[in-house]
Write a protein that holds these residues in place. Structure first.
Motif, PDB file in Angstrom:
ATOM      1  N   MET A 117      54.560  -9.212   5.628  1.00  0.00           N
ATOM      2  CA  MET A 117      55.889  -9.754   5.952  1.00  0.00           C
ATOM      3  C   MET A 117      56.721  -9.917   4.671  1.00  0.00           C
ATOM      4  O   MET A 117      56.266 -10.523   3.715  1.00  0.00           O
ATOM      5  CB  MET A 117      55.725 -11.118   6.623  1.00  0.00           C
ATOM      6  N   LEU A 125      59.661 -11.183   2.112  1.00  0.00           N
ATOM      7  CA  LEU A 125      60.226 -12.520   1.925  1.00  0.00           C
ATOM      8  C   LEU A 125      61.746 -12.519   1.786  1.00  0.00           C
ATOM      9  O   LEU A 125      62.342 -13.555   1.602  1.00  0.00           O
ATOM     10  CB  LEU A 125      59.617 -13.165   0.676  1.00  0.00           C
ATOM     11  N   ASN A 152      65.679 -12.436   2.644  1.00  0.00           N
ATOM     12  CA  ASN A 152      66.402 -13.102   3.739  1.00  0.00           C
ATOM     13  C   ASN A 152      67.144 -12.087   4.580  1.00  0.00           C
ATOM     14  O   ASN A 152      68.298 -11.773   4.319  1.00  0.00           O
ATOM     15  CB  ASN A 152      67.402 -14.109   3.170  1.00  0.00           C
ATOM     16  N   ARG A 153      66.469 -11.587   5.589  1.00  0.00           N
ATOM     17  CA  ARG A 153      67.151 -10.684   6.494  1.00  0.00           C
ATOM     18  C   ARG A 153      67.764 -11.550   7.584  1.00  0.00           C
ATOM     19  O   ARG A 153      67.168 -12.506   8.015  1.00  0.00           O
ATOM     20  CB  ARG A 153      66.153  -9.723   7.130  1.00  0.00           C
ATOM     21  N   SER A 165      59.457 -16.609  10.795  1.00  0.00           N
ATOM     22  CA  SER A 165      58.431 -15.568  10.734  1.00  0.00           C
ATOM     23  C   SER A 165      59.028 -14.161  10.751  1.00  0.00           C
ATOM     24  O   SER A 165      58.543 -13.281  10.073  1.00  0.00           O
ATOM     25  CB  SER A 165      57.435 -15.738  11.870  1.00  0.00           C
ATOM     26  N   ASP A 166      60.067 -13.971  11.538  1.00  0.00           N
ATOM     27  CA  ASP A 166      60.664 -12.641  11.627  1.00  0.00           C
ATOM     28  C   ASP A 166      62.111 -12.771  12.119  1.00  0.00           C
ATOM     29  O   ASP A 166      62.376 -12.786  13.314  1.00  0.00           O
ATOM     30  CB  ASP A 166      59.842 -11.789  12.623  1.00  0.00           C
ATOM     31  N   PRO A 167      63.054 -12.854  11.196  1.00  0.00           N
ATOM     32  CA  PRO A 167      64.458 -13.096  11.604  1.00  0.00           C
ATOM     33  C   PRO A 167      65.016 -11.997  12.491  1.00  0.00           C
ATOM     34  O   PRO A 167      65.904 -12.243  13.291  1.00  0.00           O
ATOM     35  CB  PRO A 167      65.213 -13.144  10.283  1.00  0.00           C
ATOM     36  N   HIS A 224      69.291 -21.262  13.345  1.00  0.00           N
ATOM     37  CA  HIS A 224      68.835 -19.951  12.858  1.00  0.00           C
ATOM     38  C   HIS A 224      69.405 -19.684  11.458  1.00  0.00           C
ATOM     39  O   HIS A 224      68.703 -19.252  10.553  1.00  0.00           O
ATOM     40  CB  HIS A 224      69.298 -18.881  13.844  1.00  0.00           C
ATOM     41  N   ILE A 226      67.349 -19.262   7.934  1.00  0.00           N
ATOM     42  CA  ILE A 226      67.441 -17.996   7.184  1.00  0.00           C
ATOM     43  C   ILE A 226      67.862 -18.237   5.731  1.00  0.00           C
ATOM     44  O   ILE A 226      67.322 -17.625   4.811  1.00  0.00           O
ATOM     45  CB  ILE A 226      68.397 -17.030   7.913  1.00  0.00           C
ATOM     46  N   THR A 227      68.773 -19.174   5.544  1.00  0.00           N
ATOM     47  CA  THR A 227      69.234 -19.429   4.167  1.00  0.00           C
ATOM     48  C   THR A 227      68.112 -20.016   3.302  1.00  0.00           C
ATOM     49  O   THR A 227      68.106 -19.825   2.099  1.00  0.00           O
ATOM     50  CB  THR A 227      70.450 -20.379   4.137  1.00  0.00           C
ATOM     51  N   ARG A 246      64.836 -19.474   3.935  1.00  0.00           N
ATOM     52  CA  ARG A 246      63.607 -18.786   4.348  1.00  0.00           C
ATOM     53  C   ARG A 246      62.636 -18.553   3.196  1.00  0.00           C
ATOM     54  O   ARG A 246      61.444 -18.857   3.310  1.00  0.00           O
ATOM     55  CB  ARG A 246      63.983 -17.460   5.000  1.00  0.00           C
ATOM     56  N   ALA A 247      63.150 -18.026   2.095  1.00  0.00           N
ATOM     57  CA  ALA A 247      62.288 -17.698   0.962  1.00  0.00           C
ATOM     58  C   ALA A 247      61.549 -18.941   0.470  1.00  0.00           C
ATOM     59  O   ALA A 247      60.343 -18.894   0.181  1.00  0.00           O
ATOM     60  CB  ALA A 247      63.124 -17.103  -0.157  1.00  0.00           C
ATOM     61  N   LEU A 272      58.937 -20.265   3.379  1.00  0.00           N
ATOM     62  CA  LEU A 272      57.738 -19.456   3.609  1.00  0.00           C
ATOM     63  C   LEU A 272      56.630 -19.751   2.607  1.00  0.00           C
ATOM     64  O   LEU A 272      55.451 -19.610   2.919  1.00  0.00           O
ATOM     65  CB  LEU A 272      58.096 -17.967   3.570  1.00  0.00           C
ATOM     66  N   ASN A 273      57.024 -20.156   1.404  1.00  0.00           N
ATOM     67  CA  ASN A 273      56.017 -20.434   0.378  1.00  0.00           C
ATOM     68  C   ASN A 273      55.501 -21.866   0.442  1.00  0.00           C
ATOM     69  O   ASN A 273      54.623 -22.230  -0.336  1.00  0.00           O
ATOM     70  CB  ASN A 273      56.609 -20.179  -1.010  1.00  0.00           C
TER      71      ASN A 273
END
Lengths: 305, 186
Positions: free
Chosen positions: A1, A3, A5-6, B68-70, B104, B108-109, B111-112, B115-116
């Motif tokens: 996956m 990382l 930002n899509r 997990s998957d935008p 959402h 998304i903003t 997300r990075a 996720l960590n």
């Protein structure tokens, strides 16, 4: 996956910016349009309820079973105390039964003497609560009876022991019931024995507020609250609960029916006495037609000297 | 050479098609699951402090999917979910979409970063968004009904949603791993 930002604004992400903007504007427009509550929206909503009613009923089965088991377990553990309490209540109720029977006989005698026309009997239809559509905006439940079972908008809905609300929309196989606790609920009530008239207003809590009563009379704590039947929609005399005054001195109503654990409800069918037509047709004998009105008018004229 | 080129082209087309069909299956699965989650939160439950909690499970799901998957949630899927929730909640149509789009977007903003981090940080972030959203809903109720609802009718569902976050986040993760093993997700 990956990382990165899509998403919004990226090609292949949630959408292109144009679509987001378009749908946002559409959403804002919809908020304004639907705020006025058009009839089409009510029909769409009711159609959705008809569709989801069997599904929620199916999904809710384990929850209902779990709740029943929980209640049974609670009852079982508290069996001895409950038994003692019930015995005491039974003794009290036997005395009340005797009194009620005597009073009933007395009322029947008085009604015969006065030739009183009493209210008709209620018919009711038992339905199952299949979904609780409550949220911050409304307090409603969905029942699995609709037009097919002759349910109509405005009919009063009763739980096991007390009045809980009224039918506000009807579909083919489901209906939505607006609970007494809803922010939009306004029910004309009467307090017993004082006879004080008031309006029961919901505020999304389980104890609705008593409003618009005569300032000279204060609702007494413990007084019975029943529907007054004013407005011609809800049958009179349906028990709602008892008055309870909170710390701020605000009279609220402790509902007799526990709105929490409703599995089944009864929809009452009560026929109101039809109001006479707007333009009352007087019998011919009572009609007074002014004869020679014009000449009378001229006769009454006072001539200037 | 020409033969090799056309073969490669065909191979790429097959991969693209299978990826597209995977996306379609995933989207359908997500939408069906979303409808199921919304209906599940409408099943009559117990009451806490005289208020039926009605946790917003769909918010947890949108949070998880966005993280997990935008690409899994298209704007139209969000619009559909929002519309469906509004229809069921009898709230003004459109509010659900705006709130879920906001959720959402917020995810998304960040997300990075999210996720960590562990689940606790995610929970803290989710809680902040929920407090903000329920605060907005509180004012929207006032705007649409003319008076404020009792505060507990907003606080209880908000707290219940936050309490449900970790178990449901894990549940969605497990379901995804079962239905779509990581190598199929693309």
């Amino acid at each position: 996956m990956s990382l990165d930002n899509r998403g919004i604004g990226r090609k292949g992400g949630i959408s292109r910016r144009g679509s987001v903007l378009f749908l946002l504007i559409l959403a804002i427009l919809l908020i304004y349009i639907t705020n006025s509550g058009p009839r089409l929206l009510t029909s769409i909503r009711q159609f959705t309820y008809d569709l989801i009613a069997p599904v929620t009923e199916f999904i809710g089965r384990p929850v209902v079973a779990l709740r029943k088991t929980g209640n049974a377990l609670t009852d079982y553990t508290d069996l001895i105390n409950e038994n003692a309490k019930l015995k005491a209540q039974l003794n009290d109720l036997l005395a009340w039964e005797d009194r009620a029977l005597r009073l009933e006989a007395k009322i029947v005698r008085y009604e015969r003497l006065l030739n009183v026309k009493i209210d008709g009997q209620y018919n009711f239809k038992t339905s199952r609560v299949v979904a609780d559509l409550g949220g911050p905006f409304v307090r409603t439940v969905l029942i699995n009876s609709g037009e097919d079972e002759n349910i109509r908008v405005g009919q009063a809905v009763f739980g096991a022991s007390g009045f809980i609300g009224q039918v506000v929309s009807v579909g083919n196989s489901s209906s939505r019931v607006l609970l007494l606790t809803d922010l939009n609920s306004r029910i004309p009530v009467q307090l017993e024995p004082s006879g004080l008239q008031a309006i029961l207003t919901g505020d999304n809590t389980n104890e609705p507020i008593l409003n618009f009563y005569d300032d000279k009379d204060v609702p007494e704590k413990g007084a019975r609250v029943v529907t007054s039947g004013y407005g011609g929609r809800i049958a009179p005399g349906l028990i709602i609960g008892t008055v309870d005054v909170n710390r701020e001195g605000q009279p609220r109503v402790k509902l007799r029916e526990k709105i929490t654990n409703m599995n089944y409800v009864r929809v009452l069918d009560f026929k109101f006495i039809e109001a006479p037509e707007d333009e009352t047709q007087l019998p011919e004998a009572l009609k007074i037609t002014p004869k020679n009105s014009e000449s009378q008018n001229t006769d009454n004229k006072i001539e200037a000297p | 050479m020409v033969d090799m080129g056309s073969r490669e082209k065909n191979f790429r087309q097959i991969i693209a098609r299978s990826s597209e069909s995977n996306r379609f299956v995933m989207l359908s699965y997500t939408l069906i699951l979303a409808v199921f989650i919304i209906l599940l939160s409408k099943v009559p439950l117990i009451q806490i402090f005289n208020v039926t909690p009605h946790p917003s499970l769909i918010s947890i799901a949108i949070f998880y999917w966005s993280l997990s998957d935008p690409e899994r949630l298209s704007i139209y899927s969000l619009f559909f979910i929002g519309l469906f929730v509004d229809l069921l909640l009898i709230s003004p149509i459109g509010i659900g979409f705006i709130l879920y789009l906001g959720l959402h977007y917020f995810v998304i903003t960040q997300r990075a970063t999210l996720l960590n981090r562990g689940l606790t940080v995610k929970l803290a972030f989710f809680s902040l968004i929920m407090f903000f959203f329920y605060f907005i809903v509180y004012f929207l109720v006032w705007r649409t009904h003319g008076h404020f609802p009792a505060v507990k009718t907003i606080i209880v569902p908000c707290l219940t949603t936050i309490l449900c976050f970790i178990p449901f986040y894990r549940l969605f993760e497990m379901m995804d791993n079962l239905v779509f093993p990581s190598d199929l997700r693309g």
